[in-house]
Design a protein around this motif. Structure first.
Motif, PDB file in Angstrom:
ATOM      1  N   GLN A 150       0.828  -1.204   0.000  1.00 23.95           N
ATOM      2  CA  GLN A 150       0.000   0.000   0.000  1.00 23.95           C
ATOM      3  C   GLN A 150       0.869   1.264   0.000  1.00 23.95           C
ATOM      4  N   THR A 151       2.092   1.190   0.686  1.00 27.69           N
ATOM      5  CA  THR A 151       2.993   2.355   0.735  1.00 27.69           C
ATOM      6  C   THR A 151       3.586   2.645  -0.631  1.00 27.69           C
ATOM      7  N   ILE A 152       4.136   1.637  -1.298  1.00 27.03           N
ATOM      8  CA  ILE A 152       4.764   1.808  -2.618  1.00 27.03           C
ATOM      9  C   ILE A 152       3.729   2.255  -3.633  1.00 27.03           C
ATOM     10  N   CYS A 153       2.598   1.753  -3.585  1.00 25.51           N
ATOM     11  CA  CYS A 153       1.551   2.112  -4.547  1.00 25.51           C
ATOM     12  C   CYS A 153       1.105   3.554  -4.358  1.00 25.51           C
TER      13      CYS A 153
ATOM     14  N   ILE B 259       3.273   6.142  -3.811  1.00 23.00           N
ATOM     15  CA  ILE B 259       4.294   7.078  -4.309  1.00 23.00           C
ATOM     16  C   ILE B 259       3.891   7.696  -5.632  1.00 23.00           C
ATOM     17  N   PRO B 260       3.479   6.957  -6.659  1.00 20.52           N
ATOM     18  CA  PRO B 260       3.075   7.596  -7.927  1.00 20.52           C
ATOM     19  C   PRO B 260       1.946   8.585  -7.733  1.00 20.52           C
ATOM     20  N   SER B 261       1.060   8.251  -6.859  1.00 21.95           N
ATOM     21  CA  SER B 261      -0.049   9.166  -6.621  1.00 21.95           C
ATOM     22  C   SER B 261       0.442  10.459  -6.003  1.00 21.95           C
TER      23      SER B 261
ATOM     24  N   ALA C 230       3.395  17.172  -8.945  1.00 17.06           N
ATOM     25  CA  ALA C 230       3.531  17.748 -10.291  1.00 17.06           C
ATOM     26  C   ALA C 230       2.338  18.598 -10.631  1.00 17.06           C
ATOM     27  N   THR C 231       1.170  18.129 -10.260  1.00 15.49           N
ATOM     28  CA  THR C 231      -0.041  18.909 -10.516  1.00 15.49           C
ATOM     29  C   THR C 231       0.017  20.229  -9.774  1.00 15.49           C
TER      30      THR C 231
END
Length: 497
Positions: A444-447, A449-451, A457-458
């Motif tokens: 759940q932690t690694i998943c 990061i992209p978010s 960036a947004t």
């Protein structure tokens, strides 16, 4: 006179060619009493107190002449009483039983009483308010006359053969009732009424709850009321209980009225009961007592002699002295002989009553003994039935109880297994959940990061876009301000440049 009811005979001739026909006219409400049949009541006043809506007044006629009157109950399907006068015994009897169409169908055009086989479906609701021949067939009861045909001459007799003049009676009761009534009327009432035209008769029935084929009421008792409406008149009532063929109780008219409906008065002024001749009434009761005990009363010739003797005594003042002396001698002889006759009658009456009492006592003893034996046998039988019933119920309940215990044991075992499985599941579910949550944490932690990077960036892109939009807005404002100043201060001729 022996009389037996016969079975119904179908008419052999059509109504159109029958020489004289009985007509029972239902009296309309706007007519007084029984209309032209009021002549069969003292003072032409019918009995009072019969006021139910199902009481129908019928003037029974033959050859368009009134013969007797009938009050019919459409509820009980039997007559409550028939009023008539004694004419003379008929020489022959022929049964042609009739029905009254207007009782069931008041709008019917048939104003004469006809045989039900000749109606041919022309009467609506036939049998709804009156008894029919089919109600008596196979019932064990006969059609018993209230106005006995045996007390009427031929023309009057035909009129009595109507079902509105008949009540259900057992053959033995019908025979004894008409035999007793015939003897009482011919031997007791007629000879002691100075004029037969002054003798008025009412024969009636008291309905019971017993019904023939659930329709026609069987009488509880039969009664006869007689009124001799003459200067030396009298009145009398007789009652026969249907459960005792030999019974024939004499009583006053007032006592009889108390056994009927409340407020009933049979004769106008109670037939002058307060002025009645007790001597005549006692003479009538004496003959009634002889009829009741089965004794032979004098022949018709002796009755006629008695009537002539009575008339001679009433007219002694008009006869010569010799006739007076002869009448006096006969009267003295009668006075001397009367106590001995009365004593003999008393002894006979006491003997008959003693015999009846002895037989009644023996009957009570036999009835009580037989009743006690039957009660004992019935009690023993009930005890045996109850015992076997209880034993049978116990024997039947044993397999049922065993099966119920086995099922309860099996269900208890299944409950224990279910509880053990449930407890094991709850114990094992505690560490397994923790391990699953712990193993799922890195994923759940690694998943995430992209978010997060996407959100950063947004945010940066949004900030840069905001700065550019702000700078453009400032520059546009200065441009608008400069244009406004130029238009204000620069002359119009050079404004286009």
């Amino acid at each position: 006179r022996e009389w037996t009811m016969k079975t119904s005979i179908v008419f052999l001739l059509c109504i159109s060619v029958f020489p004289g026909f009985s007509q029972g006219r239902v009296v309309r409400e706007d007519e007084t009493g029984f209309a032209e049949c009021n002549v069969f009541f003292p003072g032409q006043v019918p009995p009072e107190g019969f006021t139910e809506p199902f009481h129908v007044k019928i003037c029974q006629q033959y050859n368009k002449e009134p013969r007797f009157a009938t009050l019919y109950s459409t509820k009980d399907k039997i007559p409550l009483y028939s009023a008539f006068k004694f004419t003379k015994p008929a020489q022959s009897e022929e049964e042609n039983w009739l029905v009254e169409p207007q009782i069931d169908d008041p709008e019917n055009d048939l104003h004469e009483m006809v045989h039900e086989a000749d109606i041919g479906g022309t009467v609506a609701n036939l049998g709804e308010n009156q008894a029919l021949t089919s109600d008596y067939v196979g019932s064990g009861y006969e059609r018993g006359f209230l106005n006995p045909s045996l007390l009427n001459e031929e023309d009057f007799q035909v009129a009595t053969y109507t079902l509105t003049n008949a009540v259900p009676l057992s053959p033995a009761l019908s025979k004894s009732w008409h035999r007793d009534i015939g003897k009482v009327v011919e031997q007791a009432l007629i000879p002691h009424c100075s004029n037969a035209d002054h003798l008025y008769l009412l024969a009636g029935a008291i309905p019971s709850s017993v019904q023939v084929k659930g329709k026609v009421s069987v009488p509880e008792s039969l009664w006869l009321a007689a009124c001799c409406n003459a200067p030396e008149g009298w009145s009398l009532g007789l009652v026969k209980n249907v459960n005792d063929e030999s019974s024939l109780t004499d009583l006053t008219v007032r006592e009889l009225e108390k056994q009927l409906l409340p407020g009933v008065h049979l004769f106008k002024g109670n037939c002058g009961e307060d002025k009645q001749s007790q001597e005549k009434r006692e003479a009538v009761l004496q003959v009634v007592s002889q009829v009741r005990s089965g004794e032979q009363v004098g022949t018709s010739k002796n009755q006629e002699n008695t009537r002539i003797l009575s008339n001679n005594q009433e007219n002694t003042k008009e006869n010569n002295q010799e006739t007076k002396d002869s009448g006096l001698v006969r009267r003295v002889a009668g006075i001397i002989a009367t106590p001995f006759i009365k004593l003999l009658e008393l002894l006979i009456y006491i003997f008959v009553e003693l015999v009846k009492l002895v037989f009644y006592f023996l009957w009570l003893v036999v009835k009580r003994v037989v009743g006690t034996i039957l009660d004992g046998v019935y009690s023993v039988w009930n005890g045996m039935v109850s015992y076997f019933k209880a034993v049978s119920m116990v024997l039947i309940s044993i397999p049922y109880d065993i099966g119920r215990v086995i099922i309860n044991i099996f269900l208890g075992f299944l409950q224990i297994v279910r509880d053990v499985v449930s407890l094991t599941y709850k114990i094992l579910s505690i560490p397994m959940g923790f391990v699953l949550h712990l193993a799922a944490f890195p994923y759940q932690t690694i998943c995430a990061i992209p978010s997060v990077l996407k959100d950063v960036a947004t945010g940066i892109g949004g900030t840069f876009s905001l700065v550019i939009d702000a700078t453009a807005a400032v520059l546009h404002g200065f441009y608008y301000l400069a244009c406004h100043i130029v238009k204000r201060f620069v002359p119009k001729g050079s404004s286009d440049d």
